[in-house]
Scaffold this active site. Structure first.
Site, short mmCIF file in Angstrom:
data_model
loop_
_atom_site.label_atom_id
_atom_site.label_comp_id
_atom_site.label_asym_id
_atom_site.label_seq_id
_atom_site.Cartn_x
_atom_site.Cartn_y
_atom_site.Cartn_z
N TYR A 142 0.62 -1.50 -0.38
CA TYR A 142 -0.12 -0.15 -0.02
C TYR A 142 0.97 0.86 0.01
O TYR A 142 1.50 1.47 1.03
CB TYR A 142 -0.73 -0.02 1.39
CG TYR A 142 -1.83 1.22 1.56
CD1 TYR A 142 -1.90 1.65 0.15
CD2 TYR A 142 -2.72 1.06 2.57
CE1 TYR A 142 -3.86 2.53 0.83
CE2 TYR A 142 -3.69 1.99 2.60
CZ TYR A 142 -4.40 3.17 1.55
OH TYR A 142 -4.83 3.99 1.56
N LYS A 183 -1.30 -1.49 -3.88
CA LYS A 183 -2.22 -0.36 -3.70
C LYS A 183 -1.89 1.13 -4.04
O LYS A 183 0.12 1.31 -3.46
CB LYS A 183 -3.46 -0.45 -2.90
CG LYS A 183 -4.59 1.22 -2.92
CD LYS A 183 -5.22 1.24 -1.78
CE LYS A 183 -6.19 2.52 -2.09
NZ LYS A 183 -6.43 2.87 -0.61
#
Length: 303
Positions: A135, A163
């Site tokens: 992330y 992400k």
């Protein structure tokens, strides 16, 4: 693990108090998003206020949502923490509840070096019972996961995607250039204003907060981008930008986006808009501005 493609809402955590879930609101929100056609759910991310929640509540939330979803879509769980052991513990709980993967940003107190990030994520992935998604959230954790670092970590058999919430298109295009052809490594974009463009260029999907509110809109954007239907992408982009520039920009707060999403969900009659400390929900004046924004979008407010 098969790559998850599509719209993965970072689910808000409906609350009635600092250590109390809004149980009915949680149930309504899950069904609202699933009815909108989302492809997976992501619990305990930034939009989920994860770092403000007690560990007890995090565990309860994961258990309740996984039980309700009951395998209809994959569930990912955020395990970001400053303690590797706490991340592993939550991941073990998520695995028992039926989640299919976990998501972790960098530890967020002292800013680690890129080599420290490689060593940290390697150690974490080695111990996790589920696949790990990286992330990239530099605005909150003070460091970028540099493309070279991601390339190195992508070779770990238990690290399966990333992400990106940097809103830096040059960075994301660099990741697509180096990793976009790998079927075993997924790339998702966070900022919904960029989802159409990123999917057109090869991203696997969007982790879009607005899909809490209007899941069918973001699913339609993903579908249009996959089909390279540029006219439709442009049409949907205008509505996405209307949401972004009205609901997410009320007040001069770092948390304006989250307050706007929760307030809008409350006005739509889906769940409570309580925020955990140190953040507070919108007062009457700001709430009225969100109401006006929703009405301009053609949404009937019931709350």
């Amino acid at each position: 693990m098969t790559c998850i493609k599509g719209i993965i809402p970072p689910m808000i955590t409906p609350l009635k108090g600092d250590d109390e879930l809004d149980l009915e609101g949680t149930s309504r929100l899950v069904e609202h998003m699933l009815a909108g056609g989302v492809h997976a759910l992501f619990l305990l991310g930034t939009t989920g206020e994860a770092q403000s929640l007690t560990y007890r509540l995090r565990y309860e939330f994961v258990e309740r949502v996984c039980r309700q979803v009951a395998g209809r879509v994959p569930v990912l769980v955020g395990v970001t923490d400053t303690s590797l052991d706490e991340s592993v513990r939550l991941a073990e709980h998520a695995a028992k509840c039926g989640a299919v993967g976990v998501v972790a940003a960098a530890p967020y107190y002292f800013a680690p070096s890129q080599q420290e990030l490689i060593e940290y994520y390697t150690a974490l992935a080695d111990r996790l019972p589920l696949p790990l998604y990286l992330y990239n959230m530099p605005s909150h954790v003070k460091v970028f996961l540099e493309p070279a670092t991601v390339k190195t970590l992508a070779d770990h058999p238990n690290i399966v995607g990333l992400k990106d919430s940097s809103a830096n298109m040059t960075y994301f295009q660099t990741l697509i250039y180096h990793l976009g052809d790998r079927a075993d490594f997924a790339l998702y974009v966070g900022p919904e204003e960029l989802t159409g463009e990123c999917v057109l260029m090869g991203a696997d999907g969007g982790v879009n907060g607005g899909a809490n509110l209007f899941p069918e809109l973001y699913v339609a954007m993903y579908d249009a981008a996959c089909k390279h239907d540029i006219a439709r992408v442009r049409e949907l982009q205008r509505r996405i930008m209307q949401i972004s520039t009205s609901i997410y920009t009320v007040g001069k707060y770092g948390s304006s986006y989250l307050k706007g999403v929760k307030c809008a969900l409350s006005l739509m009659g889906i769940c409570d808009d309580y925020l955990s400390y140190p953040y507070r929900k919108f007062r009457a004046e700001e709430r009225n501005r969100i109401r006006q924004a929703l009405e301009a979008l053609g949404v009937e407010c019931v709350g």
